[in-house]
Design an enzyme around this catalytic site. Structure first.
Site, mmCIF file in Angstrom:
data_model
loop_
_atom_site.group_PDB
_atom_site.id
_atom_site.type_symbol
_atom_site.label_atom_id
_atom_site.label_comp_id
_atom_site.label_asym_id
_atom_site.label_seq_id
_atom_site.Cartn_x
_atom_site.Cartn_y
_atom_site.Cartn_z
ATOM 1 N N ASP A 124 34.000 42.475 39.306
ATOM 2 C CA ASP A 124 34.833 41.764 38.330
ATOM 3 C C ASP A 124 34.615 42.400 36.947
ATOM 4 O OD1 ASP A 124 36.459 38.947 38.194
ATOM 5 O OD2 ASP A 124 35.206 39.118 36.407
ATOM 6 N N ASP A 250 40.168 39.251 48.942
ATOM 7 C CA ASP A 250 40.285 39.114 47.490
ATOM 8 C C ASP A 250 41.691 39.511 47.050
ATOM 9 O OD1 ASP A 250 39.922 38.852 44.794
ATOM 10 O OD2 ASP A 250 38.753 40.682 44.559
ATOM 11 N N HIS A 280 36.657 36.993 46.440
ATOM 12 C CA HIS A 280 36.435 37.726 45.196
ATOM 13 C C HIS A 280 34.946 37.801 44.872
ATOM 14 C CE1 HIS A 280 37.370 39.461 41.329
ATOM 15 N NE2 HIS A 280 36.732 38.500 40.702
#
Length: 301
Positions: A124, A250, A280
């Site tokens: 991320d 994801d 995710h």
């Protein structure tokens, strides 16, 4: 710049995060404001570090199941909380959060600790920031493990990211625990959800979490497009070992591993992984598998 600090007692009830706190003083270059950055630092100090970088809206708690096994394997493990998250200080004005400031803050932290020989695991925003650190200080990094992230240069976004951006800006109360739970394929326990909410006693502490989605440079007009393009130029010459481990579930980053495999020389011929059944936040869905990927990557040399 007005800075908030989450009281220590907000974290007192977290049972599965036994790590001693470490702090570094960071000075914002533009304003001279002093901030405290928290990080986990476990294992032998003379071992080459494994750097674990979290993203939005999580904190180093995300890596609680990584630290013990990696330390047991003989490694030093360092996991910071980005400014605005976890036990680190939190500027109270959304406008004080920019992509370039985050890179500067983490650059100053990294060089202040003088970390070298680093194995980076990033996911991320940990990737959006972490890969910029690699581009700025390539000699400090020995290898990379890239998971569910990207380094956008203004060329668009996934439908999953569009939905996330819209939700993040319209929801009245920013539900941190709900968001992390929504990014996993398993259901987090109430205690885990509470741990993700702990850094944010009220909405005033969430300005960084609110702002992050708007900073992703998905259009040519976004700030940091030029800086990310320059970073890709460095990554295009990075020939140290690189593996990707993206998740099959994801919606935000699905397929994003292809760019790194195609463009980063060190990724050629490596055993890249698609984590089956991972969302995710694959750190929550498949911690044992991802830890083994890190260890195998190091052991290959």
């Amino acid at each position: 710049m007005h800075v908030l600090r989450t009281p220590d007692d907000a974290f007192a009830g977290i049972a599965d995060y036994p790590f001693a706190p470490h702090h570094a003083d960071i000075t914002d270059r533009a304003t001279g404001t002093a901030m405290r950055l928290h990080y986990v630092d476990e294992g032998p100090r003379d071992a080459a570090p494994i750097l674990l970088l979290h993203g939005e809206p999580s904190w180093s708690y995300l890596y609680r199941k990584f630290v013990g096994p990696l330390v047991a394997a003989g490694h030093r493990v360092v996991a910071p909380d980005l400014i605005g998250f976890g036990k680190s200080d939190k500027p109270a004005d959304r406008n004080d959060y920019t992509y370039e400031r985050h890179v500067e803050w983490m650059s100053d932290w990294l060089t202040g600790l003088d970390l070298t020989g680093i194995t980076l695991f990033c996911q991320d925003w940990g990737g959006l920031i972490g890969l910029r650190l690699v581009a700025a200080f390539p000699d400090r990094f020995a290898r990379l493990v890239i998971a569910n992230t990207g380094l956008p240069i203004g060329t668009g976004w996934s439908e999953g990211f569009r939905a996330w951006l819209e939700f993040s800006q319209k929801v009245e109360t920013f539900p941190v625990g709900f968001i992390v739970n929504g990014g996993t394929t398993r259901d987090l326990t109430p205690a885990e959800i509470a741990a993700y909410e702990a850094p944010f006693p009220d909405e005033t502490f969430k300005e960084g979490a609110r702002q992050f989605p708007t900073l992703v440079p998905i259009t040519p007009e976004h700030a940091s497009v030029a800086e990310n393009k320059a970073a890709w130029e460095v990554l295009g010459r990075f020939d140290k070992p690189v593996v990707t481990c993206f998740s099959d579930k994801d919606a935000v980053t699905h397929g994003g591993e292809k760019l790194f495999i195609d463009r980063v020389p060190g990724a050629k011929g490596q055993p890249h992984t698609i984590v089956q059944g991972g969302g995710h936040f694959l750190q929550e869905d498949a911690p044992e598998e991802v830890v083994q990927i890190i260890l195998d990557h190091i052991n290959r040399g």
